[in-house]
Design an enzyme around this catalytic site. Structure first.
Site, short mmCIF file in Angstrom:
data_model
loop_
_atom_site.label_atom_id
_atom_site.label_comp_id
_atom_site.label_asym_id
_atom_site.label_seq_id
_atom_site.Cartn_x
_atom_site.Cartn_y
_atom_site.Cartn_z
N HIS A 183 0.83 -1.22 0.00
CA HIS A 183 0.00 0.00 0.00
C HIS A 183 0.86 1.26 0.00
O HIS A 183 0.44 2.31 0.48
CB HIS A 183 -0.95 0.03 1.20
CG HIS A 183 -1.85 -1.15 1.32
ND1 HIS A 183 -3.12 -1.18 0.80
CD2 HIS A 183 -1.65 -2.37 1.89
CE1 HIS A 183 -3.67 -2.36 1.05
NE2 HIS A 183 -2.79 -3.10 1.70
N SER A 313 16.62 18.54 -16.29
CA SER A 313 15.79 19.74 -16.21
C SER A 313 16.44 20.88 -16.97
O SER A 313 17.67 21.01 -16.99
CB SER A 313 15.59 20.14 -14.75
OG SER A 313 14.91 21.38 -14.66
N GLU A 326 10.62 6.13 -17.78
CA GLU A 326 9.49 6.92 -18.27
C GLU A 326 9.16 6.57 -19.72
O GLU A 326 7.98 6.46 -20.10
CB GLU A 326 9.79 8.41 -18.14
CG GLU A 326 9.84 8.90 -16.71
CD GLU A 326 10.42 10.30 -16.58
OE1 GLU A 326 10.47 10.80 -15.44
OE2 GLU A 326 10.82 10.90 -17.59
#
Length: 460
Positions: A183, A313, A326
């Protein structure tokens, strides 16, 4: 502007660029379907070329085609299969649902090339190149052949490579103790190797699923012609084609047991796509786990580090992102979407022919290609370079309140729950609370809170 020539088909005349290898039917389809700019992929065109080459040889062997005609068609079709004329396959995927336009594109290119090779031997796109065939059995055969080619020669080898890298990492990190999480909350200890072994087994099972559908995806519709009856072809043509394509690809193809099913339905393509979707689900789970464990590096979980492959970035100096994971996740999203299209296409078969063949073929082959490419990328540029942050893993085990789980059999669930809550409220470790409360001796506490003792079931 290039000069034009006049081509003819059963509907009349069409102007075609003098440079074009195709004829009137392809030119009509080019005008009719200006939809997406998407073209059939290389593996499909390769399959079409090989089908036409094998058909010429089969028809010659059955006494239907003269030796010189068969030789010319085989030469031109081989060039198609090798990619020499890919630029001449100009038609949009979103076309006639049988793929007739693309079948005729192949027939016309091959016939035109035959005329270039030998102007004295007549080769007609329908009468000779398409002899004993229909678009209705050629296109599903091309889809099955191309899908099998990709599966056996690209996707499964890529997955075997990824599986090997994952197994290697599981062994390398088998001694790295870390906290488990359920969880997304702290759970009992695990090793990083155990966690990665789960990823490896997902890929192993994915390979098994893909292999399980080979008997259906390697069964070919060729020989059924228009509706499955085999009208206008020789009774041995389908079996001969399967044998010739088997030799060409090194894959055991077979003639469909029931040609009516092979053309009216496309359940094998739907089945394969379903296994590709399951594989995508496995891969996105692994990619997301990598991203979560890499999160930080200082202010997140930070238990592993992925290789730095590019700056992360345009505004934050020094930032490195898990871009390979990704990319993999985006590939998986595309595959899952492709599967929805393929399922809809399979469910849309009408009576004696499925007329969603081009879009099903495009999506099925795209899924295989991008999964194969992404699996190799993920293995080589992400998994192979994973590093374990051992100190961070050890710190988080000690700090987790879930360590109290091993105390429950000794002090009871309720008392263990109180200890956990006290550890959280006082900002202490479970060990510190137990020592403060004089719950048990330090030696006994060390034994019970040894994370290595929590990695496997034990009898006592």
């Amino acid at each position: 502007m290039s000069s034009m020539r006049t081509e003819r088909d059963s509907m009349g005349e069409m102007k075609v660029s003098e440079d074009a290898m195709y004829g009137a039917q392809t030119a009509r389809a080019l005008e009719n379907f200006p939809v997406s700019g998407l073209r059939f992929p290389r593996f499909f065109i390769k399959a079409l070329g090989n089908i036409k080459k094998c058909a010429a040889a089969s028809n010659h062997g059955l006494g239907k085609l003269r030796a010189k005609q068969a030789e010319l068609i085989a030469m031109a079709a081989t060039e198609v299969s090798e990619g020499k004329w890919d630029a001449q396959f100009v038609l949009d995927v979103f076309q006639t649902g049988s793929g007739t336009s693309t079948n005729m594109n192949a027939n016309e290119v091959i016939a035109h090339r035959c005329a270039q090779l030998d102007a004295n031997t007549p080769i007609h796109p329908n009468d000779h190149v398409n002899m004993g065939q229909s678009s209705n059995d050629v296109i599903p055969t091309a889809m099955h052949v191309a899908a099998s080619d990709l599966l056996m020669h690209e996707l499964i080898p890529a997955l075997i490579h990824l599986h090997a890298i994952l197994k290697q990492k599981a062994e390398q990190f088998d001694d790295v103790l870390k906290i488990g999480r359920t969880h997304l909350m702290d759970a009992t200890p695990i090793t990083l190797g155990q966690e990665i072994s789960g990823w490896a087994h997902q890929i192993e099972l994915g390979i098994e699923r893909l292999k399980s559908c080979l008997p259906r995806i390697t069964a070919l519709a060729q020989g059924g012609t228009a509706v499955g009856t085999g009208l206008n072809t020789h009774p041995k043509f389908g079996a001969n084609m399967a044998a010739a394509l088997s030799e060409t690809y090194g894959i055991e193809f077979s003639e469909a047991v029931n040609h009516f099913e092979a053309q009216a339905a496309q359940d094998a393509a739907v089945e394969l796509s379903g296994h590709l979707r399951t594989l995508a689900v496995s891969l996105v789970k692994i990619a997301n786990d990598v991203r979560l464990l890499n999160a930080g590096p200082r202010c997140g979980i930070g238990e592993i580090s992925v290789p730095a492959v590019q700056p992360g970035s345009s505004i934050m100096p020094g930032k490195v992102n898990p871009v390979i994971a990704e990319s993999m996740a985006q590939v998986c999203a595309q595959v899952i979407g492709n599967d929805a299209t393929i399922a809809f296409g399979g469910a849309s078969g009408l009576l004696d022919l499925n007329v969603m063949l081009p879009v099903m073929a495009h999506n099925l082959l795209e899924s295989e290609v991008i999964l194969a490419n992404a699996s190799r990328m993920f293995a080589d540029k992400c998994i192979a370079g994973l590093e374990a942050n051992r100190e961070k893993c050890e710190q988080q085990i000690e700090w987790s309140m879930s360590m109290v789980t091993s105390l429950a059999p000794v002090i009871g669930y309720d008392r263990a729950s109180e200890i956990a809550k006290q550890a959280v409220s006082e900002g202490k470790t479970v060990r510190q609370v137990c020592l403060d409360e004089n719950l048990m001796s330090e030696d006994e506490l060390d034994r019970l809170l040894d994370p290595k003792s929590m990695l496997h079931p034990h009898e006592d």
